[in-house]
Write an enzyme that holds these catalytic residues in place. Structure first.
Site, PDB file in Angstrom:
ATOM      1  N   LYS A 207       0.880  -1.173   0.000  1.00  0.00           N
ATOM      2  CA  LYS A 207       0.000   0.000   0.000  1.00  0.00           C
ATOM      3  C   LYS A 207       0.916   1.220   0.000  1.00  0.00           C
ATOM      4  O   LYS A 207       1.504   1.579   1.024  1.00  0.00           O
ATOM      5  CB  LYS A 207      -0.887  -0.023   1.247  1.00  0.00           C
ATOM      6  CG  LYS A 207      -2.215   0.680   1.111  1.00  0.00           C
ATOM      7  CD  LYS A 207      -2.153   2.160   0.814  1.00  0.00           C
ATOM      8  CE  LYS A 207      -1.809   3.003   1.994  1.00  0.00           C
ATOM      9  NZ  LYS A 207      -1.540   4.415   1.654  1.00  0.00           N
ATOM     10  N   GLU A 282       9.645   1.251  10.928  1.00  0.00           N
ATOM     11  CA  GLU A 282      10.703   2.263  10.730  1.00  0.00           C
ATOM     12  C   GLU A 282      10.028   3.624  10.785  1.00  0.00           C
ATOM     13  O   GLU A 282       9.287   3.998   9.865  1.00  0.00           O
ATOM     14  CB  GLU A 282      11.392   2.067   9.378  1.00  0.00           C
ATOM     15  CG  GLU A 282      12.430   0.959   9.428  1.00  0.00           C
ATOM     16  CD  GLU A 282      13.128   0.747   8.102  1.00  0.00           C
ATOM     17  OE1 GLU A 282      13.649  -0.350   7.911  1.00  0.00           O
ATOM     18  OE2 GLU A 282      13.125   1.668   7.263  1.00  0.00           O
ATOM     19  N   CYS A 316      14.204  10.659   7.082  1.00  0.00           N
ATOM     20  CA  CYS A 316      14.124  10.189   8.464  1.00  0.00           C
ATOM     21  C   CYS A 316      15.474  10.270   9.162  1.00  0.00           C
ATOM     22  O   CYS A 316      15.553  10.464  10.364  1.00  0.00           O
ATOM     23  CB  CYS A 316      13.592   8.765   8.496  1.00  0.00           C
ATOM     24  SG  CYS A 316      14.579   7.635   7.520  1.00  0.00           S
ATOM     25  N   GLU A 413       9.416  16.320  15.047  1.00  0.00           N
ATOM     26  CA  GLU A 413       9.944  16.048  13.708  1.00  0.00           C
ATOM     27  C   GLU A 413       9.283  17.004  12.711  1.00  0.00           C
ATOM     28  O   GLU A 413       8.082  16.907  12.452  1.00  0.00           O
ATOM     29  CB  GLU A 413       9.643  14.596  13.313  1.00  0.00           C
ATOM     30  CG  GLU A 413      10.342  14.209  12.023  1.00  0.00           C
ATOM     31  CD  GLU A 413      10.012  12.798  11.550  1.00  0.00           C
ATOM     32  OE1 GLU A 413       8.838  12.403  11.628  1.00  0.00           O
ATOM     33  OE2 GLU A 413      10.933  12.111  11.073  1.00  0.00           O
TER      34      GLU A 413
HETATM   35  P1  NAD Z   1       2.605   8.331   7.444  1.00  0.00           P
HETATM   36  O1  NAD Z   1       2.777   7.573   8.696  1.00  0.00           O
HETATM   37  O2  NAD Z   1       1.629   9.439   7.438  1.00  0.00           O
HETATM   38  O3  NAD Z   1       2.196   7.381   6.247  1.00  0.00           O
HETATM   39  C1  NAD Z   1       2.990   6.274   5.880  1.00  0.00           C
HETATM   40  C2  NAD Z   1       2.102   5.240   5.228  1.00  0.00           C
HETATM   41  O4  NAD Z   1       1.198   4.744   6.201  1.00  0.00           O
HETATM   42  C3  NAD Z   1       1.250   5.775   4.088  1.00  0.00           C
HETATM   43  O5  NAD Z   1       1.193   4.811   3.062  1.00  0.00           O
HETATM   44  C4  NAD Z   1      -0.107   5.936   4.748  1.00  0.00           C
HETATM   45  O6  NAD Z   1      -1.182   5.850   3.833  1.00  0.00           O
HETATM   46  C5  NAD Z   1      -0.118   4.748   5.687  1.00  0.00           C
HETATM   47  N1  NAD Z   1      -1.045   4.848   6.814  1.00  0.00           N
HETATM   48  C6  NAD Z   1      -1.496   5.957   7.443  1.00  0.00           C
HETATM   49  N2  NAD Z   1      -2.340   5.623   8.435  1.00  0.00           N
HETATM   50  C7  NAD Z   1      -2.420   4.271   8.441  1.00  0.00           C
HETATM   51  C8  NAD Z   1      -3.139   3.330   9.227  1.00  0.00           C
HETATM   52  N3  NAD Z   1      -3.929   3.701  10.232  1.00  0.00           N
HETATM   53  N4  NAD Z   1      -2.994   2.018   8.958  1.00  0.00           N
HETATM   54  C9  NAD Z   1      -2.185   1.603   7.963  1.00  0.00           C
HETATM   55  N5  NAD Z   1      -1.495   2.456   7.165  1.00  0.00           N
HETATM   56  C10 NAD Z   1      -1.610   3.779   7.409  1.00  0.00           C
HETATM   57  O7  NAD Z   1       4.074   8.840   7.064  1.00  0.00           O
HETATM   58  P2  NAD Z   1       4.468   9.823   5.863  1.00  0.00           P
HETATM   59  O8  NAD Z   1       4.024  11.184   6.252  1.00  0.00           O
HETATM   60  O9  NAD Z   1       4.028   9.218   4.572  1.00  0.00           O
HETATM   61  O10 NAD Z   1       6.065   9.727   5.869  1.00  0.00           O
HETATM   62  C11 NAD Z   1       6.884  10.522   6.647  1.00  0.00           C
HETATM   63  C12 NAD Z   1       7.299   9.799   7.923  1.00  0.00           C
HETATM   64  O11 NAD Z   1       7.991   8.599   7.584  1.00  0.00           O
HETATM   65  C13 NAD Z   1       8.253  10.588   8.787  1.00  0.00           C
HETATM   66  O12 NAD Z   1       7.883  10.479  10.141  1.00  0.00           O
HETATM   67  C14 NAD Z   1       9.593   9.909   8.553  1.00  0.00           C
HETATM   68  O13 NAD Z   1      10.528  10.063   9.590  1.00  0.00           O
HETATM   69  C15 NAD Z   1       9.166   8.500   8.387  1.00  0.00           C
HETATM   70  N6  NAD Z   1      10.206   7.727   7.701  1.00  0.00           N
HETATM   71  C16 NAD Z   1      10.958   6.850   8.442  1.00  0.00           C
HETATM   72  C17 NAD Z   1      11.986   6.137   7.841  1.00  0.00           C
HETATM   73  C18 NAD Z   1      12.823   5.182   8.651  1.00  0.00           C
HETATM   74  O14 NAD Z   1      13.543   4.403   8.052  1.00  0.00           O
HETATM   75  N7  NAD Z   1      12.783   5.203   9.980  1.00  0.00           N
HETATM   76  C19 NAD Z   1      12.239   6.294   6.475  1.00  0.00           C
HETATM   77  C20 NAD Z   1      11.463   7.200   5.749  1.00  0.00           C
HETATM   78  C21 NAD Z   1      10.438   7.903   6.376  1.00  0.00           C
END
Ligand code: NAD
Length: 519
Positions: A207, A282, A316, A413
């Site tokens: 997804k 992650e 991240c 963040e």
């Molecule tokens: P997000 O958590 O808003 O969304 C990530 C994914 O989760 C999307 O596909 C979203 O549709 C899905 N999602 C949202 N709610 C959900 C739910 N209730 N159930 C299942 N799936 C759901 O994150 P974002 O805004 O897309 O990305 C940015 C974040 O990602 C930042 O916090 C960043 O630090 C983190 N990130 C972490 C790493 C790492 O390796 N630690 C790498 C890249 C990004």
């Protein structure tokens, strides 16, 4: 964008014509997404799915619509999960590792053949500068080759002899796994999860993030063109709260590999609990970069600026808290400020651009909000601190000084090209400030004194620490965070520990006495 981005000199004109050509090419790559709403990829085919609703996908360059996307439902997740389960039982699970390796290599070749398209589409979809997206596409291919090589011995284990028995372990693929990816570098992150899952013999339902859906479909197309059996990789587009949630709750899904925000990670833990799924999370970060006064200042400067302002600061592992020893704080932050002032903000397809527009107006608004929060909390906006240009999601790269670690700009963040500088006295205070955060993803330490670097690294609460280096990925090394930055590791063999079950088999030599009952 502001006119100042393209000064009317000869160099500027050449640049513009090159950019115009790139934009024209991008329109060709993107035209397919305008013709009809983007569907899902289930059982090897592009399908519309069950939904009657679409959502619009925009480019943050000017917030114009790139196209519409079908919003996946729980019934689409069900169809995709069944297709993936059939593909798992129907051959992928039992395919010899060397054959899976061949297919993963063919996928890597396919990625390289379409690397320009992937990078261009990704840049327009996310706003990430093409200079970084070109590399991300190539890194995606490298991920497939790396994990392809490891597929050959994915089932390996240990031999554990005892007096009367011999134990040996083997690894077996889990089954269908769910992969949920964010929008910051979607293609590269998808390959980082999907390549080891496929190498281990699992099948996948992905997804992708709703803000950046396009390159997941490109990867599925490439994978099937490379000979992946149908149903092995499935993509369901849609929102986290609907399609994402359904994926985390579906009983056929054995594990969820998730990359995204910490808050979302905790929702996923709760959603996945009733079906007892294995999770790898992650999550976010608020990473410190500690610069001691005995550091190689030129290299530390390059790395500090690169780690916070590459990938639009939407990274991240970004070094978002710059902790500088007070003896060199003024001098070092002045140099950082000068560099930030010269960072080129512009169209993401311009190869000279260092920072493009942020992903989406809602995220742009969030990042802009921190400029006010910083002032309210008493920090100084030393550079930037506002919108850049009048259209699209651009912000000025920003440096906050006069800050301390309890301010919101040091704790939350922000996920944009925004750096908070904080002075410290000595080793103990540097460690205390670095660890004073709910996150624990990465940390960077700059000192020419190796024992001090080692002492500090030992006490830092972070899953990944770089001494005298920017984030430098080595594929066999583990990747992941502590505290609110995540649970679990992947990379190298750690990925196989996640996507596979370890089974112990114990064989008796027939020499031990068996306890007797009922004699
Ligand atoms: P997000 O958590 O808003 O969304 C990530 C994914 O989760 C999307 O596909 C979203 O549709 C899905 N999602 C949202 N709610 C959900 C739910 N209730 N159930 C299942 N799936 C759901 O994150 P974002 O805004 O897309 O990305 C940015 C974040 O990602 C930042 O916090 C960043 O630090 C983190 N990130 C972490 C790493 C790492 O390796 N630690 C790498 C890249 C990004």
């Amino acid at each position: 964008m502001e006119k100042e981005q393209h000064p009317p000199n000869l160099e500027g004109r050449n640049l513009m014509s090159d950019l115009e050509k790139r934009i024209e090419k991008a329109q060709k790559f993107l035209s397919r997404f305008r013709k009809e709403p983007l569907g899902h990829f289930i059982n090897g085919q592009s399908v519309k799915g069950e939904s009657k609703e679409t959502f619009g996908n925009i480019t943050p360059v000017d917030n114009s619509r790139l196209g519409d996307v079908w919003s996946g439902t729980s019934s689409d997740i069900e169809t995709a999960s069944i297709a993936a389960e059939q593909a798992f039982l129907g051959g992928w699970r039992d395919m010899v590792g060397a054959k899976r390796c061949e297919i993963l290599y063919a996928i890597a070749d396919g990625i390289e053949a379409r690397a320009e398209e992937i990078a261009t589409v990704e840049s327009m979809d996310t706003g990430q500068p093409i200079r970084f997206m070109q590399k991300a596409a190539i890194r995606g291919a490298a991920n497939f080759r790396f994990f392809g090589d490891k597929a050959v011995e994915a089932g390996k284990g240990l031999s554990l002899p005892a007096e009367h028995h011999h134990n040996f372990t083997t690894r077996h693929p889990l089954g269908v796994v769910g992969v949920i990816t964010p929008w910051n570098t979607p293609f590269m992150l998808s390959t980082w999860k999907i390549a080891p899952a496929l190498a281990s013999g699992c099948t996948v339902v992905q997804k992708p993030a709703e803000f950046s859906p396009y390159t997941a479909t490109l990867l599925a197309e490439i994978a099937y063109a490379a000979g992946l059996p149908k149903g092995v990789l499935n993509v369901v587009n849609g929102f986290g709260e609907s399609a994402g949630k359904a994926l985390t709750e579906h009983p056929l899904i054995k594990a969820i590999a998730f990359v995204g925000e910490s808050q979302t990670g905790s929702y996923i833990q709760a959603q996945a609990a009733p079906t007892l799924k294995r999770l790898h999370l992650e999550l976010g970060g608020k990473n410190p970069c500690i610069v001691f006064d005995d550091a190689d200042m030129d290299r530390a400067l390059d790395a500090a600026v690169f780690m916070q302002f590459s990938l639009n600061g939407e990274r991240c592992t970004s070094s978002t808290r710059l902790l500088v020893q007070e003896t060199v704080y003024e001098e070092f932050t002045a140099k950082v400020a000068r560099r930030i002032n010269k960072i080129k903000v512009g169209h993401p397809l311009d190869p000279n651009t260092e920072i493009g527009p942020l992903i989406h107006p809602t995220h742009h608004e969030k990042v802009m909000g921190y400029f006010e929060i910083a002032k309210e909390d008493g920090a100084t906006v030393a550079v930037g601190g506002g919108r850049k240009g009048s259209e699209g999601c651009y912000v000025k790269p920003t440096l906050f000084t006069g800050a301390h670690n309890s301010m919101r700009i040091a704790q939350e963040e922000i996920f944009g090209p925004v750096l908070t500088a904080i002075p410290f006295k000595g080793e103990a205070e540097a460690i205390e400030i670095a660890n004073d955060t709910e996150y624990g993803l990465t940390a960077y330490v700059w000192t020419e004194n190796s024992p001090k670097g080692m002492r500090v690294a030992k006490q830092l609460e972070a899953g990944m620490i770089w001494i005298n280096s920017e984030n430098n990925r080595h594929l066999p090394a583990p990747f992941g965070g502590m505290k609110a930055s995540g649970i679990g590791r992947d990379g190298g063999d750690w990925s196989f520990d996640f996507y596979m079950e370890t089974k112990n088999t114990c064989i008796a030599y027939g020499t031990h006495s068996i306890p007797k009952l009922g004699i």
